[in-house]
Scaffold this active site. Structure first.
Site, PDB file in Angstrom:
ATOM      1  N   VAL A   1      53.154 -63.931  -2.389  1.00 13.34           N
ATOM      2  CA  VAL A   1      54.314 -63.487  -3.187  1.00 13.34           C
ATOM      3  C   VAL A   1      55.575 -63.736  -2.357  1.00 13.34           C
ATOM      4  O   VAL A   1      55.648 -63.259  -1.220  1.00 13.34           O
ATOM      5  CB  VAL A   1      54.252 -61.961  -3.468  1.00 13.34           C
ATOM      6  CG1 VAL A   1      55.425 -61.523  -4.344  1.00 13.34           C
ATOM      7  CG2 VAL A   1      52.936 -61.550  -4.107  1.00 13.34           C
ATOM      8  N   HIS A   2      56.515 -64.477  -2.885  1.00 10.73           N
ATOM      9  CA  HIS A   2      57.773 -64.620  -2.141  1.00 10.73           C
ATOM     10  C   HIS A   2      58.995 -64.863  -3.022  1.00 10.73           C
ATOM     11  O   HIS A   2      60.124 -64.821  -2.544  1.00 10.73           O
ATOM     12  CB  HIS A   2      57.682 -65.761  -1.112  1.00 10.73           C
ATOM     13  CG  HIS A   2      57.780 -67.114  -1.731  1.00 10.73           C
ATOM     14  ND1 HIS A   2      56.708 -67.763  -2.268  1.00 10.73           N
ATOM     15  CD2 HIS A   2      58.843 -67.940  -1.920  1.00 10.73           C
ATOM     16  CE1 HIS A   2      57.089 -68.927  -2.757  1.00 10.73           C
ATOM     17  NE2 HIS A   2      58.384 -69.062  -2.564  1.00 10.73           N
ATOM     18  N   ARG A   3      58.789 -65.127  -4.311  1.00 12.69           N
ATOM     19  CA  ARG A   3      59.924 -65.488  -5.160  1.00 12.69           C
ATOM     20  C   ARG A   3      60.951 -64.362  -5.262  1.00 12.69           C
ATOM     21  O   ARG A   3      60.583 -63.193  -5.415  1.00 12.69           O
ATOM     22  CB  ARG A   3      59.428 -65.796  -6.570  1.00 12.69           C
ATOM     23  CG  ARG A   3      58.638 -67.057  -6.656  1.00 12.69           C
ATOM     24  CD  ARG A   3      59.540 -68.245  -6.634  1.00 12.69           C
ATOM     25  NE  ARG A   3      58.745 -69.449  -6.546  1.00 12.69           N
ATOM     26  CZ  ARG A   3      59.260 -70.656  -6.562  1.00 12.69           C
ATOM     27  NH1 ARG A   3      60.555 -70.822  -6.636  1.00 12.69           N
ATOM     28  NH2 ARG A   3      58.481 -71.701  -6.471  1.00 12.69           N
TER      29      ARG A   3
ATOM     30  N   ASP B   1      53.013 -66.529  -6.754  1.00  9.29           N
ATOM     31  CA  ASP B   1      54.219 -66.930  -7.471  1.00  9.29           C
ATOM     32  C   ASP B   1      54.777 -68.224  -6.869  1.00  9.29           C
ATOM     33  O   ASP B   1      55.891 -68.635  -7.180  1.00  9.29           O
ATOM     34  CB  ASP B   1      55.270 -65.803  -7.488  1.00  9.29           C
ATOM     35  CG  ASP B   1      55.712 -65.376  -6.091  1.00  9.29           C
ATOM     36  OD1 ASP B   1      55.333 -66.017  -5.102  1.00  9.29           O
ATOM     37  OD2 ASP B   1      56.463 -64.374  -6.006  1.00  9.29           O
TER      38      ASP B   1
END
Ligand code: UD1
Ligand code: UDP
Length: 352
Positions: free
Chosen positions: A203-205, A276
């Protein structure tokens, strides 16, 4: 010999540039500029070492900051390099702030721009990447698309000249990693993982990390799932998790970001991937691993249309249901090109 300045700066760009840089060697005079957008060893140097990318001639050391500041710093510094080097082309990848700054600096100096991964659209202008893609494509003189869908997106915006379907360089990167890394990664035994007995998550968006409710909903879904989850954490996400004081259940194993060979090895043996990331959605497809995409839309629509990718957004109920009820499709088509995309790109640049 044609002279090219390649502008890279963020993790996926190192991975995308590696096969293209290799294909250029001896044919094109390539100068690599690292903007410094990503700078931790695990976000940057590890990929240069693993994929044999030549050391950048310039590291602009821009670092982290707000979008305008970061892009502005890059623009000023890239312009200086381009005035010094005066290349025939500037080569840029994907949709980050480094991509936009490279395109803008070159276009203002009337230097031709070649964009790898052109034509991708999420149709969500709240994403910084969507803004970067649209502007970059409209400034580009050569547009390398991974799919017909990408070409259609460009056509819809009136971009019809110098558009080429070449496939996806990230497929080349997987092959290159296997060739260069030689022996396979020992990450599975290091993390005590058995094939198909764990899920992999990233997850990084901004849309997930900058919205507390979305991030907590995703992380809570991880805690509620009853399977081992390997979660290499992007530094952006790590900082926010720390700030929120979120605690993982023991079956969620969070770690530093992984190197590329380790990442591919962990992806390959995962039962499913929850992500993501743009790049990881495609890698999941190529490796035949089902993907749950923690976003409301995707640029990689073909992976969803073929049934290998499910969009859940950040809703924890949807994520859990998607993991538990997923049925693998029987067919797996070739997507985003089979032949080496990097060689096609180099050939087209040389002929243009
Ligand atoms: C950027 C791209 C995104 C891409 C992602 C790949 C933009 C607008 N976004 O997002 O499209 O999917 O890279 O990973 O260009 N940080 C560190 N160490 C690093 C790098 C970053 O600690 O080496 C932290 C900093 O706190 C920084 C934050 O991560 O503020 C975000 O980094 P940034 O490069 O601005 O955006 P990404 O979220 O990485
Ligand atoms: N990746 C990696 N280690 C990690 C997470 C990702 O090597 O811990 C690789 C992944 O295999 C893919 C690329 O980084 O090739 C995707 O980058 P990221 O998810 O940061 O960006 P995006 O593709 O969303 O722009």
């Amino acid at each position: 010999m044609i002279k090219i300045v390649s502008i890279i700066g963020a993790r996926p760009q190192f991975i995308k540039a590696a096969p293209v840089s290799l294909a250029m060697r001896g044919i094109i005079d390539e100068i690599i500029v690292h903007t410094g957008q990503h700078y931790d060893d695990r976000m940057s140097s590890v990929f240069f070492r693993e994929l044999g990318i030549p050391k950048p001639k310039y590291n602009l050391k821009v670092g982290s900051g707000n979008h305008g500041w970061q892009t502005g710093q890059m623009l000023t510094k890239i312009e200086k390099v381009l005035m010094q080097e005066n290349p025939n082309w500037v080569l840029i990848y994907g949709d980050t702030n480094s991509t936009l700054a490279g395109a803008l600096a070159a276009a203002k100096l009337n230097i031709k721009v070649a964009h790898v991964e052109a034509g991708l659209r999420s149709f969500n202008r709240e994403m910084p990447e969507e803004i970067n893609r649209i502007i970059t494509d409209h400034l580009s003189n050569l547009l390398f698309c991974p799919s017909q869908n990408a070409v259609n997106n460009l056509t819809a915006e009136g971009i019809v000249n110098a558009v080429h379907i070449v496939g996806d360089v990230m497929a080349d990167s997987i092959v290159l990693a296997k060739k260069i890394a030689g022996t396979s990664s020992d990450i599975l035994s290091k993390l005590n993982l058995s094939a198909q007995k764990y899920l992999l998550a990233t997850v990084h968006r901004a849309e997930n990390t900058d919205n507390e409710n979305r991030l907590l909903s995703i992380l809570t879904a991880f805690n509620k799932l009853k399977e081992k989850i390997i979660f290499p954490v992007h530094p952006r996400t790590k900082k926010i998790i720390k700030k929120l004081g979120f605690k993982f259940s023991p079956h969620v194993i969070s770690s530093e970001p992984l190197g590329y060979s380790d990442m591919i090895a962990v992806e390959m043996s995962a039962r499913m991937i929850l992500t993501d990331s743009g790049g990881i959605q495609k890698e999941a497809y190529w490796l035949g691993v089902p993907c749950i995409t923690l976003r409301d839309e995707t640029e990689w629509v073909e992976t969803v249309e073929t049934g290998w990718n499910v969009l859940t957004g950040s809703n924890q109920g949807k994520i859990i249901r998607a993991v538990n009820s997923y049925k693998k499709p029987e067919s797996h088509f070739s997507l985003y090109g089979d032949a080496p995309a990097a060689e096609r790109i180099v050939k087209i640049i040389c002929q243009s």
